[in-house]
Motif scaffolding. Structure first.
Motif, PDB file in Angstrom:
ATOM      1  N   ASN B  12       0.681  -1.323   0.153  1.00 15.38           N
ATOM      2  CA  ASN B  12      -0.037  -0.064  -0.025  1.00 15.38           C
ATOM      3  C   ASN B  12       0.898   1.274   0.094  1.00 15.38           C
ATOM      4  O   ASN B  12       0.185   2.155  -0.699  1.00 15.38           O
ATOM      5  N   GLU B  13       1.937   1.334   0.628  1.00 17.73           N
ATOM      6  CA  GLU B  13       2.700   2.342   0.575  1.00 17.73           C
ATOM      7  C   GLU B  13       3.332   2.806  -0.741  1.00 17.73           C
ATOM      8  O   GLU B  13       3.594   4.208  -0.681  1.00 17.73           O
ATOM      9  N   ILE B  14       3.551   2.166  -1.662  1.00 16.16           N
ATOM     10  CA  ILE B  14       3.735   2.556  -2.773  1.00 16.16           C
ATOM     11  C   ILE B  14       2.635   3.133  -3.582  1.00 16.16           C
ATOM     12  O   ILE B  14       2.809   4.064  -4.326  1.00 16.16           O
ATOM     13  N   ILE B  44       0.817  -3.973  -6.406  1.00 14.62           N
ATOM     14  CA  ILE B  44      -0.519  -4.175  -5.814  1.00 14.62           C
ATOM     15  C   ILE B  44      -0.597  -4.022  -4.621  1.00 14.62           C
ATOM     16  O   ILE B  44       0.065  -4.006  -3.848  1.00 14.62           O
ATOM     17  N   ASP B  46      -2.118  -4.459  -0.385  1.00 13.80           N
ATOM     18  CA  ASP B  46      -2.102  -5.514   0.850  1.00 13.80           C
ATOM     19  C   ASP B  46      -3.422  -5.879   0.776  1.00 13.80           C
ATOM     20  O   ASP B  46      -4.163  -5.785   1.722  1.00 13.80           O
ATOM     21  N   PRO B  73       6.587  -9.008  10.876  1.00 11.38           N
ATOM     22  CA  PRO B  73       5.867  -9.457  11.975  1.00 11.38           C
ATOM     23  C   PRO B  73       4.603  -8.595  12.336  1.00 11.38           C
ATOM     24  O   PRO B  73       3.552  -9.180  13.154  1.00 11.38           O
ATOM     25  N   THR B  74       4.165  -7.792  11.776  1.00 12.67           N
ATOM     26  CA  THR B  74       2.912  -6.929  11.983  1.00 12.67           C
ATOM     27  C   THR B  74       1.469  -7.251  11.312  1.00 12.67           C
ATOM     28  O   THR B  74       1.734  -8.091  10.298  1.00 12.67           O
ATOM     29  N   HIS B  75       0.449  -6.880  11.714  1.00 11.22           N
ATOM     30  CA  HIS B  75      -0.897  -7.294  11.205  1.00 11.22           C
ATOM     31  C   HIS B  75      -0.749  -7.014   9.776  1.00 11.22           C
ATOM     32  O   HIS B  75      -1.572  -7.773   8.954  1.00 11.22           O
ATOM     33  N   ASP B  76      -0.162  -6.113   9.189  1.00 11.46           N
ATOM     34  CA  ASP B  76      -0.420  -5.804   7.791  1.00 11.46           C
ATOM     35  C   ASP B  76       0.754  -6.291   6.841  1.00 11.46           C
ATOM     36  O   ASP B  76       0.648  -6.384   5.637  1.00 11.46           O
ATOM     37  N   ASP B  77       1.210  -7.494   7.441  1.00 14.79           N
ATOM     38  CA  ASP B  77       2.246  -8.525   6.653  1.00 14.79           C
ATOM     39  C   ASP B  77       1.365  -9.538   6.498  1.00 14.79           C
ATOM     40  O   ASP B  77       1.422 -10.688   7.198  1.00 14.79           O
ATOM     41  N   ALA B 113       3.912 -12.442  17.698  1.00 17.20           N
ATOM     42  CA  ALA B 113       4.168 -11.467  16.428  1.00 17.20           C
ATOM     43  C   ALA B 113       5.485 -11.990  15.534  1.00 17.20           C
ATOM     44  O   ALA B 113       5.427 -12.073  14.531  1.00 17.20           O
ATOM     45  N   ARG B 114       6.631 -12.019  16.597  1.00 19.57           N
ATOM     46  CA  ARG B 114       7.923 -12.373  15.831  1.00 19.57           C
ATOM     47  C   ARG B 114       7.869 -13.745  15.381  1.00 19.57           C
ATOM     48  O   ARG B 114       8.729 -14.027  14.367  1.00 19.57           O
ATOM     49  N   VAL B 148      12.001  -4.039   2.357  1.00 20.33           N
ATOM     50  CA  VAL B 148      12.914  -3.202   2.857  1.00 20.33           C
ATOM     51  C   VAL B 148      14.127  -3.524   1.782  1.00 20.33           C
ATOM     52  O   VAL B 148      14.545  -4.624   1.733  1.00 20.33           O
TER      53      VAL B 148
END
Lengths: 250, 250
Positions: B12-14, B44, B46, B73-77, B113-114, B148
């Motif tokens: 989404n950040e792109i 595309i 998320d 590890p976060t919910h958007d992954d 999460a990790r 990243v």
């Protein structure tokens, strides 16, 4: 509902790695400001079949399609022929554009190759190019722009006011050095669940060689929800012992 | 035939314009060196349905698919859950990766999460992450990498030697200040037609505010054809009164 959009970057030079694309990012930013939701961006080669099929697939799926690249005078500039074919119309001389280009270039230098830039698909409306005159155009919901970033930007700036705008997306960001995604992930998920009308994103950032921190972004159209979620993100950073800073890390 | 590839940037950040993608360009360059033809790149959101459908469509169309983003590890992954669903397998703990991450992060901090970062789809093989341990992986012909850039690059560098390489694409570039595409277009087209086994591209470039010139690029696998075409491009610049310089403009 906010209008939707997609980008088609036409260019072998992006796919070969020769050129770093910066058009997606510029278009994405302008669409976000206008409240238009960018659903997808594709980079495709200078291949007629691929261009025609992609344009036809995508123009049926979103409100606005933006293409960049392939509208110059050289043999590898095949976008207009392909757009015309995608719409089943001829690619023909646009008289007003022809005259503007002829004046700009000079009659004696306005050769056949340059005249190609005055061809647009039948039924298309030109988009002004304030840099080098050769126009972009819109046909149906497809906006055809140059690939050179400066020219593309001048065309997009001319297009944006004519589009249907949506409710603006409000965005708040906090970042913190040394913060770790794994440590805040569960609590961040709880914030996302508490404010389902927002999108909460977590983005690690690096500066120099080592891990530097994370930026937490909350976005949405409901200003109050965005601000409440943003406050909880601030509180989460503080609770975990991190120093939050508002905005994007530099 | 050279192997083919496609890139799927999940983020989404792109699409929101927050982040300028630099992963496509890095991957494109490495693939070109390996003689692997990049057919398409898509950005595309998320969105599970979009991710699953895009992965399944594209992995059927090319030899190698590279994805970036969404394996933290976060919910958007959500990438690994989606890849598992695309392949119809569970997304489950990979014991060796679990142990490596537990050692790296420390048992007391290796929370739920990790631990998500140690989940990969059943049947996938991890790809080493020399920066932050959490692995990428390959399943079928799909290579799943971090978003990243530094981490993605370390993963891709580990992947490239394992891929089938194609005949390298040879590329020669001449550029000239003040050259004009419209003036050389007809002769350039003749060069393209004389050497159909090469791809001849013309790319205007700008420096500062004004038009500066064009770069002419010839590419292909037939070294002799590329060199002959390149010589004719040089001659064309000279004939038109332009001063050619070898390589890319800076």
């Amino acid at each position: 509902m906010n209008p939707t959009a997609a980008i088609i970057i036409i260019g072998n030079e992006i796919l070969s790695g020769r050129t770093q694309d910066i058009n997606i990012n510029y278009i994405a930013k302008q669409l976000a400001i206008a409240g238009i939701k960018l659903k997808e961006a594709r980079v495709i080669p200078d291949d007629p079949k691929v261009i025609i099929n992609t344009v036809n697939e995508i123009r049926a799926a979103v409100d606005y399609v933006f293409t960049t690249g392939g509208i110059g005078p050289t043999h590898d500039d095949i976008t207009s022929d392909c757009i015309a074919e995608a719409f089943g119309v001829p690619n023909q001389i646009h008289q007003e554009s022809f005259q503007l280009l002829e004046e700009y270039i000079g009659k004696e230098n306005f050769n056949e190759a340059r005249q190609r830039m005055a061809h647009i698909p039948l039924g298309a409306t030109p988009i002004k190019n304030t840099i080098s005159v050769a126009p972009g155009y819109v046909i149906g919901n497809v906006y055809v722009m140059a690939g050179v970033p400066k020219i593309m930007q001048s065309m997009l700036d001319a297009i944006i006011p004519s589009l249907r705008h949506g409710a603006p997306i409000i965005s708040k960001t906090w970042y913190s050095y040394d913060a770790s995604e794994g440590k805040i992930a569960a609590d961040l998920n709880a914030i996302q669940n508490k404010f389902p009308q927002t999108d909460v994103g977590s983005y690690p950032f690096y500066q120099s060689e080592k891990y530097k921190g994370i930026a937490l972004v909350v976005k949405g159209q409901d200003q109050q929800a965005v601000e409440l979620a943003s406050q909880e993100i601030y509180n989460l950073f503080v609770r975990m012992g991190y120093q939050p800073t508002e905005g994007e890390p530099h």
